[in-house]
Enzyme design. Structure first.
Site, PDB file in Angstrom:
ATOM      1  N   HIS A 160       2.722   4.982  44.458  1.00 27.30           N
ATOM      2  CA  HIS A 160       2.925   5.644  45.746  1.00 27.30           C
ATOM      3  C   HIS A 160       1.709   5.458  46.651  1.00 27.30           C
ATOM      4  CE1 HIS A 160       4.524   8.546  48.614  1.00 27.30           C
ATOM      5  NE2 HIS A 160       3.307   9.037  48.679  1.00 27.30           N
ATOM      6  N   GLU A 218      18.392 -17.928  43.305  1.00 28.56           N
ATOM      7  CA  GLU A 218      17.243 -17.433  42.542  1.00 28.56           C
ATOM      8  C   GLU A 218      17.236 -17.943  41.105  1.00 28.56           C
ATOM      9  OE1 GLU A 218      17.394 -13.147  42.635  1.00 28.56           O
ATOM     10  OE2 GLU A 218      19.582 -13.167  42.723  1.00 28.56           O
ATOM     11  N   ASP A 256      12.413 -14.418  41.379  1.00 27.41           N
ATOM     12  CA  ASP A 256      13.116 -14.815  40.163  1.00 27.41           C
ATOM     13  C   ASP A 256      13.150 -16.331  40.014  1.00 27.41           C
ATOM     14  OD1 ASP A 256      13.685 -12.463  38.841  1.00 27.41           O
ATOM     15  OD2 ASP A 256      15.538 -12.093  39.941  1.00 27.41           O
ATOM     16  N   CYS A 295      13.756 -14.820  51.012  1.00 30.19           N
ATOM     17  CA  CYS A 295      13.521 -13.370  51.057  1.00 30.19           C
ATOM     18  C   CYS A 295      12.583 -12.888  49.952  1.00 30.19           C
ATOM     19  CB  CYS A 295      14.843 -12.604  50.988  1.00 30.19           C
ATOM     20  SG  CYS A 295      15.709 -12.769  49.414  1.00 30.19           S
TER      21      CYS A 295
END
Length: 446
Positions: free
Chosen positions: A96, A337, A361, A408
């Protein structure tokens, strides 16, 4: 548990341990980092149940926040205008603290092993996020150098802000679309603030995680509708669920697998259990009238998979029309991918409207390297000639078929490759919102 003599606080503690163990066992680093969030929420609930007041983190002047780790509830209480940087002993790039730092464009060092104690209070410190250094009470000459570098960094950020509204075009006229990747509805605001051309990857997994039952069609519809309305006339590409054995979701009832990255996940689940897939597709098509939606499907390796997808899409559209729901035509694309998809991209291109290359990937499958294994970082060469050759092959095959191709994965934000991607003819780069202007600058500097 109340009937067994346990109180509510104990029940919360037991639930926390169960979910923390579940997330800690996941292969995905981002999901493992959510353990801290689970513990934070549980701690807050227990304090409320026990009537213990919350302690805030307060600062009267701009400070470097140094701690063992920071939870979401702790950072929420901070005056963001008074935070200079974060340094934590634990955590990861997906913790976080790191996510917050990126969203705020602040330097942050995590997993430093730092012994954060009272002895640091009031001392002058320097956080060098570029070189991973935390300096305490540096010599005056070194401090001057660091201040100069900070001023240059601030000037660079201000210069990037001036690129909002500018075209993503190189000096020779070549241009490329720069979109944003988002993981939840709230991220759409960050994409707009960064002046992204659209959403190139809207991960839909957030709808399925952190709950004990499948999201309903209405729940999914509401989320997709919210993002589409927020983005207006900008395209939003929604990736269908990429849940698998590495993202353990109890209510999916998935079996344990030896190698979950190569197992029962993503489109394989959707085609094997079409009732899950159909619910998501119905929600997306219903929401399509509120903006410019597109859909892409992950982990494709064959033409037959695409044809089966299109059959189900056709059934969904027909059913919605018969039920009186207005829908719009949307582009249907796939993620490239796997090496298999790249190698037969000439055949796949004839079946879809676009390609989006998932380099994360693609890299690990091509190089046979687990990208989460720190011991293999030197082997996980994202610039490997084999990776670049597969990307180029995919783009060329897409263009021959008259469709567009984008990237992406993390590689899209690698500005060392921006010129290479332009030369290949890549049509779109989709990056985190914080990287949009950086990549735009790289394009315009060519």
């Amino acid at each position: 548990m109340l009937e067994e003599g346990f109180n509510a606080e104990y029940a919360v503690e037991m639930a926390q341990n169960q979910f923390a163990e579940l997330f800690a066992a996941m292969d995905d680093e981002y999901m493992r980092a959510r353990v801290a969030d689970i513990k934070d929420i549980s701690r807050r609930v227990i304090r409320i149940l026990a009537g213990i007041p919350e302690d805030g983190i307060l600062a009267d002047e701009p400070v470097i926040v140094a701690a063992d780790d920071l939870t979401p509830s702790e950072t929420v209480k901070m005056d963001k205008n008074k935070i200079l940087a974060f340094v934590t002993a634990r955590g990861s790039s997906n913790s976080h603290t790191a996510i917050l730092a990126r969203s705020m464009n602040l330097p942050a060092l995590v997993n430093t092993g730092l012994e954060a104690g009272e002895s640091l209070n009031g001392k002058i410190g320097v956080v060098d996020g570029f070189h991973g250094e935390f300096l305490v009470e540096p010599e005056p000459e070194l401090l001057d150098q660091m201040i100069h570098r900070k001023n240059q960094w601030v000037a660079d950020l201000e210069a990037l802000e001036q690129l909002k509204g500018k075209d993503n075009a190189a000096s020779d006229g070549r241009r490329i679309d720069i979109f944003a990747n988002i993981g939840k509805v709230e991220d759409a605001e960050a994409a707009l603030e960064a002046d992204a051309g659209g959403i190139g990857l809207f991960r839909s997994e957030f709808l399925y995680l952190g709950r004990d039952s499948f999201p309903t069609e209405e729940e999914q519809f509401s989320s997709y509708k919210a993002v589409l309305e927020k983005m207006g006339d900008k395209k939003v590409i929604i990736r269908t669920l990429d849940i698998g054995a590495d993202k353990k979701v109890d209510y999916f009832c998935l079996e344990e697998e030896e190698n979950p990255a190569l197992g029962y996940r993503a489109i394989r689940i959707c085609l094997d259990r079409p009732e899950i897939f159909i619910t998501q597709l119905r929600a997306i098509f219903r929401a399509s009238v509120y903006g410019r939606a597109a859909i892409m499907f992950p982990m494709i390796v064959s033409v037959n998979e695409i044809r089966r997808i299109k059959e189900i899409v056709g059934q969904v559209k027909k059913a919605l029309s018969q039920e009186g729901y207005p829908i719009k035509e949307v582009e249907l694309g796939i993620m490239i991918e796997t090496p298999a998809a790249a190698l037969i991209s000439d055949r796949l291109a004839r079946e879809v409207d676009f390609f989006s290359i998932g380099t994360n990937d693609l890299t690990q499958y091509t190089l046979a390297v687990d990208r989460q294994n720190q011991k293999l970082e030197s082997t996980c060469d994202t610039h490997h000639p084999a990776i670049l050759k597969l990307i180029q092959m995919t783009v060329e095959n897409a263009h021959r078929a008259g469709i567009w191709a984008g990237i992406c994965g993390e590689l899209a934000a690698d500005t060392d490759l921006t010129e290479t991607f332009l030369s290949m003819g890549v049509d779109e780069l989709s990056v985190s919102p914080s990287s949009v202007l950086k990549v735009r600058k790289a394009v315009r500097d060519l």
